[in-house]
Design a protein around this motif. Sequence first.
Motif, short mmCIF file in Angstrom:
data_model
loop_
_atom_site.label_atom_id
_atom_site.label_comp_id
_atom_site.label_asym_id
_atom_site.label_seq_id
_atom_site.Cartn_x
_atom_site.Cartn_y
_atom_site.Cartn_z
N PHE A 70 0.82 -1.22 0.00
CA PHE A 70 0.00 0.00 0.00
C PHE A 70 0.85 1.27 0.00
N HIS A 106 7.13 15.57 14.57
CA HIS A 106 6.73 14.18 14.30
C HIS A 106 7.74 13.62 13.29
N LYS A 137 7.88 13.41 18.92
CA LYS A 137 7.12 12.15 18.74
C LYS A 137 7.76 11.46 17.55
N PRO A 171 4.77 7.74 17.64
CA PRO A 171 3.59 7.87 16.80
C PRO A 171 2.93 6.50 16.61
N GLY A 172 1.75 6.49 15.99
CA GLY A 172 0.98 5.25 15.93
C GLY A 172 1.14 4.45 14.66
N GLY A 173 2.03 4.86 13.77
CA GLY A 173 2.14 4.21 12.46
C GLY A 173 2.62 2.77 12.54
N GLY A 174 2.42 2.06 11.43
CA GLY A 174 2.92 0.70 11.30
C GLY A 174 1.98 -0.36 11.84
N GLU A 176 -1.08 -0.89 10.80
CA GLU A 176 -1.82 -1.38 9.62
C GLU A 176 -3.07 -2.13 10.08
N ASN A 211 0.71 6.71 20.30
CA ASN A 211 -0.55 6.73 19.56
C ASN A 211 -0.75 5.39 18.89
N LEU A 215 -5.01 1.10 9.41
CA LEU A 215 -5.10 1.44 7.99
C LEU A 215 -6.34 0.72 7.45
N ILE A 246 -5.87 6.88 15.55
CA ILE A 246 -6.03 7.54 14.26
C ILE A 246 -6.45 6.51 13.22
N PRO A 249 -7.43 6.41 6.53
CA PRO A 249 -8.07 5.94 5.29
C PRO A 249 -7.04 5.64 4.22
N GLN A 251 -5.09 5.46 0.91
CA GLN A 251 -5.00 6.34 -0.26
C GLN A 251 -4.59 5.48 -1.46
N TYR A 287 -8.05 12.81 10.72
CA TYR A 287 -6.75 13.22 10.16
C TYR A 287 -6.98 13.90 8.80
N PHE A 290 -5.26 12.96 5.34
CA PHE A 290 -5.62 11.75 4.60
C PHE A 290 -7.11 11.73 4.23
N ALA A 320 0.85 8.86 -2.11
CA ALA A 320 -0.21 7.95 -2.55
C ALA A 320 -1.44 8.71 -3.06
O1 V47 Z 1 2.41 3.65 9.09
C1 V47 Z 1 1.23 4.18 4.20
C2 V47 Z 1 0.20 4.59 6.49
C3 V47 Z 1 1.24 5.57 8.22
C4 V47 Z 1 -0.53 4.58 2.98
O2 V47 Z 1 0.72 9.03 15.56
C5 V47 Z 1 -0.85 4.83 4.32
O3 V47 Z 1 -0.06 11.06 15.60
C6 V47 Z 1 -2.97 5.44 3.73
O4 V47 Z 1 0.95 6.70 11.17
N1 V47 Z 1 -2.73 5.18 2.42
C7 V47 Z 1 1.99 6.82 8.64
N2 V47 Z 1 -2.06 5.25 4.69
C8 V47 Z 1 1.05 7.88 9.14
C9 V47 Z 1 0.80 7.75 10.61
C10 V47 Z 1 0.37 8.94 11.40
C11 V47 Z 1 -0.12 10.05 10.75
C12 V47 Z 1 -0.50 11.15 11.51
C13 V47 Z 1 -0.38 11.14 12.88
C14 V47 Z 1 0.12 10.02 13.51
C15 V47 Z 1 0.27 10.02 14.98
C16 V47 Z 1 0.49 8.89 12.77
O5 V47 Z 1 0.63 5.81 6.99
C17 V47 Z 1 2.02 4.32 7.95
C18 V47 Z 1 1.00 3.52 7.18
O6 V47 Z 1 0.14 2.88 8.08
N3 V47 Z 1 0.24 4.54 5.04
N4 V47 Z 1 0.76 4.19 2.93
C19 V47 Z 1 -1.53 4.76 2.01
N5 V47 Z 1 -1.33 4.48 0.72
#
Ligand code: V47
Length: 354
Positions: A70, A106, A137, A171-174, A176, A211, A215, A246, A249, A251, A287, A290, A320
Amino acid sequence: MSNPHAVLNKVLNARRVSRAQALELVEKASIHDLGQAAYSIRTGLYNNQAFFVYNQHLNFTNVCANACRFCAFSKRPGQEGSYTLSTDQVKEAVASRLDEPIDEIHIVGGLNPELGYDYYLGLLRAVRKERPNVRIKAFTAVEIAFLSDKYGLSHEQILSDFARSGLDALPGGGAEVFSPKLRQRLCPEKVSGKTWLEIHETAHRLDIPTNCTLLFGHIETWEDRVDHLLALRDLQDRTGGFLCFIPLPYQPGNNELGARGPDGIDLMKMIAMSRIVLDNIPHIKAYWAFSGIKAAQTGLWFGADDFDGTIVEEKIGHAAGADTPKGLTIEQLRDYIRSAGFDPVQRDSFFAAV
Ligand code: V47
Ligand code: SF4
């Protein structure tokens, strides 16, 4: 329980919903009823307030050893368009905005095999030196796991080293979607959902708040979404360390997954269900980068209480195809929140008013 109104009454009486009840709401409750229940919870917590932060995003590299299906942000080492910022360039990026009252930086990047452990520590120290009072963060659980595997260091060791070098929160990423079956199709090389949760649990034990994300809007089902929310709720019961959830959505641009992404109703339903199921996570973010600004404003009526921030400049969603601005001014954020019908409250990373 066989009708959604009985479940909605339970929600309104602040009683926790089960997996089966959550799925019943998804299937049978109207979008209006779901929104009303979620709005009532968010209003009970925060009245008419909607939070935002003066923040700066820094993506220090897009070079990544993984190839999540993705992701349109990452590049292979040496590939055209790949970049890695030196510590001096990171310093410059921070120093160039010292005239702005930024409260949070961030920082996330790809898994660049060329970067050593010292690079990460140096980066944190450099940012901390330029901005002694900002909240940093930084680094997702995926990055922590990558460093742990590469250097044979425990998650605890890395998080403690990072905290000593200036890290305030993760942060909250990863995250999925935690389902192992789906992860195999979406991001087979990525750390498991179980390890993602363990790293956040370790961070919470070390008093590092974090956070969390989901996804959504690609190949997952509502069962997958609800199971993901329940795993976050279970961990939060044990630690209380999550600040904000968070829902991200999907993309659809420039990535090989080829799914469609959620429509407006799915987006609102996801925000409302997050607010209803996650009864122990204080904040739910709409958010704007996105979802789009208009949907984020509407999301405040569907249970969200946070609008994120100025950002400047968002790279992951925009790679994306996100057709939102790359950043907003503090005045624009206030105006969007006000015109949505809420009272803007500027906050720091820990949701304290500033
Ligand atoms: O880990 C990657 C995602 C994340 C795509 O913690 C995609 O405050 C949508 O985690 N479509 C990064 N999502 C963004 C994120 C974030 C953003 C804002 C605030 C915080 C916070 C965290 O974006 C990645 C992945 O899960 N991602 N590709 C995509 N095509
Ligand atoms: Fe790498 Fe993160 Fe993109 Fe996956 S989502 S390819 S780990 S940058």
